[in-house]
Design a protein around this motif. Structure first.
Motif, PDB file in Angstrom:
ATOM      1  N   TRP A 549       0.643  -1.159  -0.097  1.00 55.70           N
ATOM      2  CA  TRP A 549      -0.099  -0.123   0.217  1.00 55.70           C
ATOM      3  C   TRP A 549       0.860   1.222   0.067  1.00 55.70           C
ATOM      4  O   TRP A 549       1.905   1.003   0.749  1.00 55.70           O
ATOM      5  N   PHE A 550       0.155   2.507  -0.541  1.00 58.76           N
ATOM      6  CA  PHE A 550       1.208   3.539  -0.781  1.00 58.76           C
ATOM      7  C   PHE A 550       0.202   4.644  -0.834  1.00 58.76           C
ATOM      8  O   PHE A 550      -1.074   4.631  -0.851  1.00 58.76           O
ATOM      9  N   HIS A 551       0.734   5.826  -0.146  1.00 55.11           N
ATOM     10  CA  HIS A 551       0.309   7.092   0.015  1.00 55.11           C
ATOM     11  C   HIS A 551       0.724   8.048  -1.316  1.00 55.11           C
ATOM     12  O   HIS A 551       1.909   8.007  -1.305  1.00 55.11           O
ATOM     13  N   THR A 552      -0.219   8.693  -1.934  1.00 51.34           N
ATOM     14  CA  THR A 552       0.350   9.498  -3.178  1.00 51.34           C
ATOM     15  C   THR A 552       1.506  10.627  -2.809  1.00 51.34           C
ATOM     16  O   THR A 552       2.107  10.947  -3.748  1.00 51.34           O
ATOM     17  N   THR A 553       1.469  10.705  -1.344  1.00 52.14           N
ATOM     18  CA  THR A 553       2.428  11.895  -1.200  1.00 52.14           C
ATOM     19  C   THR A 553       3.920  11.304  -0.864  1.00 52.14           C
ATOM     20  O   THR A 553       4.831  12.226  -0.561  1.00 52.14           O
ATOM     21  N   SER A 554       4.316   9.971  -1.009  1.00 54.99           N
ATOM     22  CA  SER A 554       5.476   9.743  -0.694  1.00 54.99           C
ATOM     23  C   SER A 554       5.487   8.259  -1.476  1.00 54.99           C
ATOM     24  O   SER A 554       4.624   7.618  -1.977  1.00 54.99           O
ATOM     25  N   THR A 555       6.979   7.954  -2.001  1.00 51.11           N
ATOM     26  CA  THR A 555       7.125   6.624  -2.765  1.00 51.11           C
ATOM     27  C   THR A 555       7.386   5.629  -1.900  1.00 51.11           C
ATOM     28  O   THR A 555       7.615   4.477  -2.247  1.00 51.11           O
ATOM     29  N   LYS A 556       7.701   6.049  -0.577  1.00 48.16           N
ATOM     30  CA  LYS A 556       7.882   4.977   0.523  1.00 48.16           C
ATOM     31  C   LYS A 556       6.207   4.165   0.781  1.00 48.16           C
ATOM     32  O   LYS A 556       5.464   4.658   0.961  1.00 48.16           O
ATOM     33  N   PRO A 557       6.482   2.840   0.769  1.00 48.22           N
ATOM     34  CA  PRO A 557       5.330   1.953   1.116  1.00 48.22           C
ATOM     35  C   PRO A 557       4.963   2.302   2.491  1.00 48.22           C
ATOM     36  O   PRO A 557       5.571   2.448   3.242  1.00 48.22           O
ATOM     37  N   TYR A 583      -4.594   7.015  -2.184  1.00 45.89           N
ATOM     38  CA  TYR A 583      -4.279   5.954  -1.935  1.00 45.89           C
ATOM     39  C   TYR A 583      -4.122   4.804  -2.977  1.00 45.89           C
ATOM     40  O   TYR A 583      -5.169   5.025  -3.834  1.00 45.89           O
ATOM     41  N   TYR A 584      -3.077   4.006  -3.152  1.00 46.16           N
ATOM     42  CA  TYR A 584      -3.091   3.006  -4.288  1.00 46.16           C
ATOM     43  C   TYR A 584      -2.228   1.670  -3.497  1.00 46.16           C
ATOM     44  O   TYR A 584      -1.735   1.688  -2.586  1.00 46.16           O
ATOM     45  N   HIS A 593       5.831 -10.028 -11.820  1.00 53.20           N
ATOM     46  CA  HIS A 593       5.146  -9.065 -12.592  1.00 53.20           C
ATOM     47  C   HIS A 593       4.150  -8.469 -11.690  1.00 53.20           C
ATOM     48  O   HIS A 593       3.299  -9.047 -10.740  1.00 53.20           O
ATOM     49  N   SER A 594       4.231  -7.105 -11.444  1.00 55.08           N
ATOM     50  CA  SER A 594       3.332  -6.541 -10.496  1.00 55.08           C
ATOM     51  C   SER A 594       2.326  -5.625 -11.201  1.00 55.08           C
ATOM     52  O   SER A 594       2.374  -5.187 -12.610  1.00 55.08           O
ATOM     53  N   GLN A 595       1.054  -5.391 -10.449  1.00 56.09           N
ATOM     54  CA  GLN A 595       0.135  -4.759 -11.274  1.00 56.09           C
ATOM     55  C   GLN A 595      -0.257  -3.766 -10.152  1.00 56.09           C
ATOM     56  O   GLN A 595      -0.283  -3.739  -8.822  1.00 56.09           O
ATOM     57  N   GLN A 596      -0.872  -2.437 -10.708  1.00 53.05           N
ATOM     58  CA  GLN A 596      -1.061  -1.124  -9.820  1.00 53.05           C
ATOM     59  C   GLN A 596      -2.620  -0.825  -9.810  1.00 53.05           C
ATOM     60  O   GLN A 596      -3.216  -0.764 -10.956  1.00 53.05           O
ATOM     61  N   SER A 597      -3.401  -0.623  -8.506  1.00 56.64           N
ATOM     62  CA  SER A 597      -4.658  -0.369  -8.516  1.00 56.64           C
ATOM     63  C   SER A 597      -4.739   1.332  -9.016  1.00 56.64           C
ATOM     64  O   SER A 597      -3.848   1.904  -9.047  1.00 56.64           O
ATOM     65  N   ALA A 598      -6.046   1.596  -9.383  1.00 57.09           N
ATOM     66  CA  ALA A 598      -6.301   3.069  -9.442  1.00 57.09           C
ATOM     67  C   ALA A 598      -6.158   3.894  -8.011  1.00 57.09           C
ATOM     68  O   ALA A 598      -6.270   3.202  -6.934  1.00 57.09           O
ATOM     69  N   VAL A 599      -6.067   5.020  -8.158  1.00 49.69           N
ATOM     70  CA  VAL A 599      -5.677   5.885  -6.928  1.00 49.69           C
ATOM     71  C   VAL A 599      -7.161   6.282  -6.359  1.00 49.69           C
ATOM     72  O   VAL A 599      -8.053   6.681  -7.137  1.00 49.69           O
ATOM     73  N   VAL A 600      -7.160   5.815  -5.313  1.00 51.52           N
ATOM     74  CA  VAL A 600      -8.446   6.250  -4.474  1.00 51.52           C
ATOM     75  C   VAL A 600      -8.304   7.272  -3.562  1.00 51.52           C
ATOM     76  O   VAL A 600      -7.381   7.426  -2.595  1.00 51.52           O
ATOM     77  N   THR A 601      -9.043   8.628  -3.711  1.00 52.18           N
ATOM     78  CA  THR A 601      -8.829   9.842  -2.836  1.00 52.18           C
ATOM     79  C   THR A 601      -9.819   9.977  -1.720  1.00 52.18           C
ATOM     80  O   THR A 601     -10.987   9.748  -2.017  1.00 52.18           O
ATOM     81  N   MET A 602      -9.383  10.299  -0.551  1.00 58.38           N
ATOM     82  CA  MET A 602     -10.353  10.266   0.530  1.00 58.38           C
ATOM     83  C   MET A 602      -9.972  11.693   1.306  1.00 58.38           C
ATOM     84  O   MET A 602      -8.894  12.310   1.279  1.00 58.38           O
TER      85      MET A 602
END
Length: 824
Positions: A549-557, A583-584, A593-602
């Motif tokens: 899990w990631f927050h869009t404000t940081s590249t650190k998981p 969040y994504y 092989h990795s896949q990324q979800s869409a970004v969900v904003t709250m």
């Protein structure tokens, strides 16, 4: 020149030189070494001339001229050179020295120089060239004058009066035989005379160092009588020159009336079969390989004579041939070895009279009739050969076949079909390995896939592998459709279905699908202090699956989790404003092989208790401000009369805004010890309209509203009060002219309303100051929306602590927490 005179002159010079050396004292030599001198010239003279004939006496005379400062004699060192090589030297106090050549020869030809040294100085004359023409006639001597054909004679050629290195040339009947080089004046060699008759020999020579001197005259010619040697042999072959294997042949070789010590030889292909003195007889049983040319040779010293005969030997039977059927044998299969001959001489031998024998690694086998049959076993691998025997005139003839190596092949085992690396990923290329545990090479591997095609790999050498490249498969069930077949017997490839296998077991990895991120509570329902759950899920993918899990404000998981399920969750406790945003999540599995979800904003709303507290505070603060305004309205006339003596009011210019409305600004300062109900020390200016509305209608609005400024002088400093804040010594109030001309002053003398700015001191009342700092309320009213003086739209401003700005609507103070930004 007379030779006696020359000899006398030479001895005179030698005696004089010796006398001068004896008579010279050491003391005189010391003086001489200290004498200054210079060599003027050195001159070389040749007598009688530069070109002379061989045998002429030649004199070289070297003269030197030296200038010196002493009356004594100097010692000169004379050095004669020929082609830069010293030939004569002499020390003398005389100014000239002679070098004599008695009977000059061609070797004396060359370029001569004379070099004179006086102590540490030297000088060389000009070069003179001497050419001596003509060579001496050589002499030839032979060891014998009569000999037999093929014998050698010793020949000696000499030129005793010559000097230097010479090359001697020997001739036989005017044909040059050889050249011999010698460092002396003679040379010796051996000459072979292999032809009978009278022969003539002579010789010549040349000077090696002076080739231009040419070739000498011929020596004396010596005749030699060479006697013929009659030793030619005769040869007979009995009983015939055409023979059959097993026949006995006899060779007779002899010389008729030979000279003593004549030897006879019987040879074939440079191999001596037999040797005899004057004659020989050789008898033996012939074989096919005895066919060929035979030579009978007689030899005496260096003379050889010979004759030859050709003999043909027919085979009684041909060389046996060993054959095997089949040529390649696998374990458990039967094979047959057969020994046979292709031809024989029928009038000498019948087919049934030929006997055959078979051998395995040189050990006999039971093979009646020349045939051997057996079932192939691993021990059957060996070298096999056979032998055929027959008789001719009672003589046994035996022949052996060439060796035949039998290597029993091992049938190929059922191959193992496996995935290289142990696993494959759906939709990606992979490799299949087909390998049999045993089987003789070469082995052919055939791979058939789910699409019906096939591919062949042949393994020829040990260590090679049958690797098949597969583009991809889309379904896990396709893996069972791959079949590998192995064969090392080309004749039985189609029938060996037992050597085929399917790919039954393999680790199949399905890549993860794109994940979906869901939040609990749902969007718009999260508040401060709540617990947030982030759930990342996929529809398909081979476990284990790693969710990050990631927050869009940081590249650190934020977190990661590896699970065997298709979903994973991560919780965030005690939500705050920092948790708002996007969040994504990212999903991956062993497919790399990795896949990324869409970004969900709250967003995170303020907590409920905070909203209630803010609403209560805002309501209370609004009520207090209203009370303050009401109290201020009632106390304002009294306060103006009280301080009229302290204020100096000056008229100010008027100013009209764009809408023609009157704007009244007041500055409220906090102060201590004021009239209850009034915050701070302030001067309020009000404009009271003749109507109940704050603004006049369009029909009643004046054409140009004037704004007046009044200068308010500060009162004298009161030591009991707090110090005045810098920058507030003089303030101005902007006053807009009244529409109706109603005066707001207590005395009624002026028809203009004025707004006063006064300097106020700070108040020590901190309770009210805290309220002002935590909640700023902007009380305003729109034109025509309120009735009464309380809704006139006055703006409340704290001049000492900054603007109190708020979006809290005066009309709805109860909803202050929802509709305004109120700071705690």
């Amino acid at each position: 020149m007379d030779s006696r005179a020359v000899y006398l002159s030479l001895w005179s010079q030698i005696f004089f030189t010796f006398f001068m050396r004896v008579s010279t004292s050491p003391h005189a030599g010391t003086e001489e070494s200290q004498t200054s001198y210079t060599i003027n010239s050195v001159h070389l003279t040749l007598l009688p001339s530069a070109d002379v004939a061989s045998g002429t006496h030649v004199t070289w005379r070297c003269e030197v001229s030296v200038s010196h400062g002493s009356s004594g004699l100097l010692t000169h060192h004379f050095l004669f050179l020929r082609d830069d090589v010293e030939v004569y030297s002499k020390n003398s106090s005389d100014a000239s020295v002679s070098y004599f050549l008695f009977q000059a020869r061609a070797a004396h030809s060359g370029t001569y120089e004379c070099r004179v040294k006086v102590h540490d100085k030297s000088r060389t004359s000009h070069a003179r060239k001497l050419t001596v023409t003509g060579l001496q006639t050589p002499q030839l001597q032979l060891s014998v004058l009569q000999l037999f054909q093929g014998e050698e004679v010793t020949a000696i050629c000499s030129a005793p009066q010559e000097e230097g290195s010479l090359s001697f040339h020997f001739y036989l009947d005017q044909e040059q035989l050889k050249t011999v080089r010698s460092s002396t004046t003679s040379a010796e060699t051996q000459v072979l005379l292999d032809h009978a008759g009278d022969r003539k020999l002579y010789c010549t020579y040349t000077v090696t160092m002076v080739p231009q001197a040419g070739l000498s005259n011929h020596s004396n010619t010596v005749g030699v009588l060479v006697k013929g040697l009659f030793i030619t042999p005769i040869m007979n072959v009995l009983p015939s020159k055409t023979l059959v294997e097993g026949d006995v042949v006899e060779f007779v070789c002899k010389v008729v009336n030979p000279p003593p010590k004549t030897e006879v030889f019987l040879t074939k292909d440079h191999k001596v079969l037999k040797k005899g003195l004057t004659s020989l007889v050789h008898r033996f049983q012939v074989r096919a390989e005895d066919s060929g040319e035979y030579d009978c040779k007689a030899e005496m010293k260096n003379v050889q004579k010979g004759t030859s005969e050709s003999v043909t030997v027919k085979e009684l039977f041909s060389t046996p041939v060993l054959t095997m059927d089949p040529r390649e044998v696998f374990e458990g299969e039967r094979f047959t070895l057969t020994c046979s001959v292709s031809r024989l001489v029928s009038d000498r031998l019948r087919p049934q009279d030929v006997n055959f024998s078979l051998f395995k690694d040189q050990h006999p086998l039971e093979a009646p009739g020349g045939s051997y049959s057996s079932v192939a076993l691993p021990s059957s691998s060996a070298d096999y050969s056979c032998r055929a025997q027959g008789r001719n005139l009672g003589n046994l003839i035996a022949k052996n076949s060439t060796h035949l190596h039998l290597e029993v092949k091992v049938p190929v085992s059922v191959p193992l079909l496996s995935v290289v690396g142990g696993s494959l990923v759906l939709g990606r290329p992979f490799q299949l390995l087909c390998q049999a545990s045993q089987g003789s090479l070469p082995i052919s591997y055939i791979l058939r896939g789910p699409m019906g095609g096939s591919e062949v790999k042949v393994v020829w050498r040990s260590g090679e592998r049958a690797l098949f490249n597969v583009s991809s498969i889309q379904k896990a069930s396709d893996i069972s459709s791959f079949v590998c077949q192995a064969s090392n017997n080309p004749l039985r490839t189609a029938s060996r279905e037992s050597a085929a296998s399917r790919l039954q077991h393999a680790t199949i990895i399905e890549p993860v699908s794109q994940p979906v991120l869901t939040l609990s509570p749902a969007l718009g329902q999260a508040a401060e202090g709540d617990h947030l759950t982030l759930t990342c899920s996929v529809q398909r993918g081979t476990p284990p699956i790693t969710f990050t899990w990631f927050h869009t404000t940081s590249t650190k998981p934020l977190a990661f989790k590896t699970t065997n399920e298709l979903s994973g969750s991560h919780g965030i406790t005690d939500l705050g404003q920092k948790h708002a945003g996007g969040y994504y999540c990212v999903s991956s599995n062993p497919s790399n092989h990795s896949q990324q979800s869409a970004v969900v904003t709250m967003g995170v709303s303020v907590a409920g208790w905070k909203k209630g507290s803010i609403a209560v505070v805002c309501v209370l603060l609004t009520l207090i401000l209203i009370l303050i305004l009401l109290a201020k309205k009632r106390l304002l006339p009294f306060q103006r009369r009280k301080r009229s003596a302290e204020l100096s009011v000056k008229p100010a210019g008027t100013k009209t805004d764009g809408e023609g409305a009157e704007v009244t600004l007041g500055l409220l300062n906090e102060a201590a010890n004021v009239t209850p109900g009034v915050m701070g020390r302030s001067v309020w200016s009000e404009h009271v309209s003749g109507s109940e509305s704050d603004e006049p209608s369009h029909d009643e609005r004046p054409e140009a509203a004037q704004t007046q400024y009044t200068e308010v002088l500060p009162p004298p400093a009161n030591p009991d009060r707090a110090p005045v804040k810098p920058g507030t010594d003089t303030v101005y109030s902007e006053v807009q002219g009244s529409v109706h001309g109603v005066s707001e002053q207590a005395d009624g003398a002026s028809q203009q309303g004025s707004l006063e700015y006064a300097q106020l001191n700070h108040n020590d009342n901190r309770d009210h100051d805290d309220y002002v700092e935590h909640c700023s309320v902007n009380i305003h009213s729109d034109r025509g929306d309120h009735n009464g003086p309380e809704d006139h739209g006055n703006h409340f401003n704290n001049g000492s602590h900054g603007n109190l700005n708020s979006n809290c609507d005066h009309a709805d103070h109860n909803n202050c927490a929802d509709n305004s930004d109120c700071n705690e």
